[in-house]
Write a protein that holds these residues in place. Sequence first.
Motif, PDB file in Angstrom:
ATOM      1  N   ALA A  73    -119.412 -23.792  23.048  1.00  0.00           N
ATOM      2  CA  ALA A  73    -120.185 -22.572  22.825  1.00  0.00           C
ATOM      3  C   ALA A  73    -121.678 -22.886  22.914  1.00  0.00           C
ATOM      4  CB  ALA A  73    -119.859 -21.982  21.463  1.00  0.00           C
ATOM      5  N   PRO A  74    -122.404 -22.332  23.891  1.00  0.00           N
ATOM      6  CA  PRO A  74    -123.811 -22.715  24.064  1.00  0.00           C
ATOM      7  C   PRO A  74    -124.706 -22.298  22.914  1.00  0.00           C
ATOM      8  CG  PRO A  74    -123.226 -20.907  25.547  1.00  0.00           C
ATOM      9  CD  PRO A  74    -121.950 -21.400  24.934  1.00  0.00           C
ATOM     10  N   GLU A  75    -124.351 -21.204  22.215  1.00  0.00           N
ATOM     11  CA  GLU A  75    -125.190 -20.775  21.101  1.00  0.00           C
ATOM     12  C   GLU A  75    -125.150 -21.748  19.925  1.00  0.00           C
ATOM     13  OE1 GLU A  75    -121.171 -18.769  20.351  1.00  0.00           O
ATOM     14  OE2 GLU A  75    -122.421 -19.348  22.064  1.00  0.00           O
ATOM     15  N   LEU A  76    -124.208 -22.698  19.954  1.00  0.00           N
ATOM     16  CA  LEU A  76    -124.112 -23.692  18.886  1.00  0.00           C
ATOM     17  C   LEU A  76    -124.786 -25.017  19.245  1.00  0.00           C
ATOM     18  CD1 LEU A  76    -120.409 -23.091  17.755  1.00  0.00           C
ATOM     19  CD2 LEU A  76    -122.513 -22.160  16.758  1.00  0.00           C
ATOM     20  N   PHE A  77    -125.322 -25.134  20.452  1.00  0.00           N
ATOM     21  CA  PHE A  77    -126.065 -26.351  20.786  1.00  0.00           C
ATOM     22  C   PHE A  77    -127.300 -26.461  19.882  1.00  0.00           C
ATOM     23  CE2 PHE A  77    -124.722 -25.819  25.527  1.00  0.00           C
ATOM     24  CZ  PHE A  77    -123.464 -26.329  25.237  1.00  0.00           C
ATOM     25  N   ASP A  78    -127.637 -27.675  19.507  1.00  0.00           N
ATOM     26  CA  ASP A  78    -128.879 -27.903  18.756  1.00  0.00           C
ATOM     27  C   ASP A  78    -130.017 -28.048  19.771  1.00  0.00           C
ATOM     28  OD1 ASP A  78    -130.891 -28.530  17.009  1.00  0.00           O
ATOM     29  OD2 ASP A  78    -130.058 -30.467  16.394  1.00  0.00           O
ATOM     30  N   THR A  79    -130.379 -26.920  20.368  1.00  0.00           N
ATOM     31  CA  THR A  79    -131.374 -26.937  21.438  1.00  0.00           C
ATOM     32  C   THR A  79    -132.714 -27.478  20.944  1.00  0.00           C
ATOM     33  OG1 THR A  79    -130.273 -25.008  22.398  1.00  0.00           O
ATOM     34  CG2 THR A  79    -132.484 -25.522  23.205  1.00  0.00           C
ATOM     35  N   ALA A  80    -133.124 -27.063  19.756  1.00  0.00           N
ATOM     36  CA  ALA A  80    -134.416 -27.512  19.232  1.00  0.00           C
ATOM     37  C   ALA A  80    -134.412 -29.018  18.987  1.00  0.00           C
ATOM     38  CB  ALA A  80    -134.735 -26.760  17.943  1.00  0.00           C
TER      39      ALA A  80
END
Length: 428
Positions: A73-80
């Motif tokens: 799920a891309p919304e759960l990546f720790d992008t920051a």
Amino acid sequence: MGAVDAERAGYDVGFVARTGAGGGPGDAGGIGAGAAVPRLAERVATVGGSPVRDILAVTSRPEVVNFAGGLPAPELFDTAGIAAAYRDVLAESGGRALQYATTEGEPVLRAALAARYEARGLPSGADDLLVTTGSQQALSLLATALLEPGDVVLVEDPCYLAALQAFRFAGARVVAVPGDAHGVDPVALEEAVARHRPKLFYTVPTFQNPTGRTLPAERRAAVASVAARRGLWIVEDDPYGELRFEGDRVPWIASYPGAEDRTALLGSFSKVMAPGMRLGWLRAPAELRRACVIAKQAADLHTPTVNQLAAARYLADRDLDAHVLRVAGAYRERRDAMLAGLAEALPAGSTWNRPEGGMFLWARLPSSHDTSALLPRVVARDVAYVPGAPFYAGEPDRSTLRLCFVTQTPEEIREGLRRLGAGLRGEG
């Protein structure tokens, strides 16, 4: 979905869902009046493309509820956190990060990976590890290092599709070993070793792709024993093991007596950090690891330095285990949402499992159903799954299918199951 689109989707999906779908050998036609170019290698035509990836191409429209892909799920990546790791690496050691590096991988990352194994009870050092461009590359390197055309590879039944591709591309003869809801049968494994004299046994023992099942500890010990007594390599693929929702962690096969000197253990950041970083690794005995290093030098020289250093920085500055716990918690809710709606979506008499973690759920419809044949009318309802047939090395069970439950939210899963039920019933 328009009639033309539905017709096209039905044709494409019906084509790619078949086991081994792919193009033929190269076109013999030349350009202009010149002589024809030589044909493509026969193995390209024999192995073909990935039905799963072809289905994803057909179902990439945003309105499709896609249970077919194995996409985190891309919304759960720790992008920051990942962005900060890249910024810090480039700011502090940009010259090194953008330079060529050793084939084995950045020492700081290999040391961090070894420490994670040590913390979970598997003695490891940095020199035991080879960093790869995704764990899929590790499979290809092992196939190159271990297999001659005609060698036999034993696999689970059903089996991870891309592993079947890698072994067949190397010219191996792939033989499925029978099992049950708990995984491979060690007695059947020993019989297959005696009958076929294979080079290796490939397994995804924890939250297996495609079934989601987990091999119990006693069977892992038995697999290690068979390999030790019969002379067999074990390739233990573990991309999903950290995504546990419930139950106790089961030790790696590599940790059991008899398996220490003959197991290649594969890992990956794709499911716990980000798949786009393309970071995997291979933990293997020295001789096999050195052979894989040579194979990797011929493939891509080394995995991108900047990605390795960013991952190492992330491990140093962030709590990956805490992040994985948050992801697993969300995935558990999504699994539960799928389990709650399957009885209404699938035909009466269907069965399915309840995985303790990972990304996939395996279902079996009544035997009169062919999930490959049913797929086009399901896609016409803007929902997709993967038919089970391509995952079988031998005779497929055509009533099976794989559902990925992690990419969509619980609300989207409920809507997708509503569409799935309508499509399977032929409504609308």
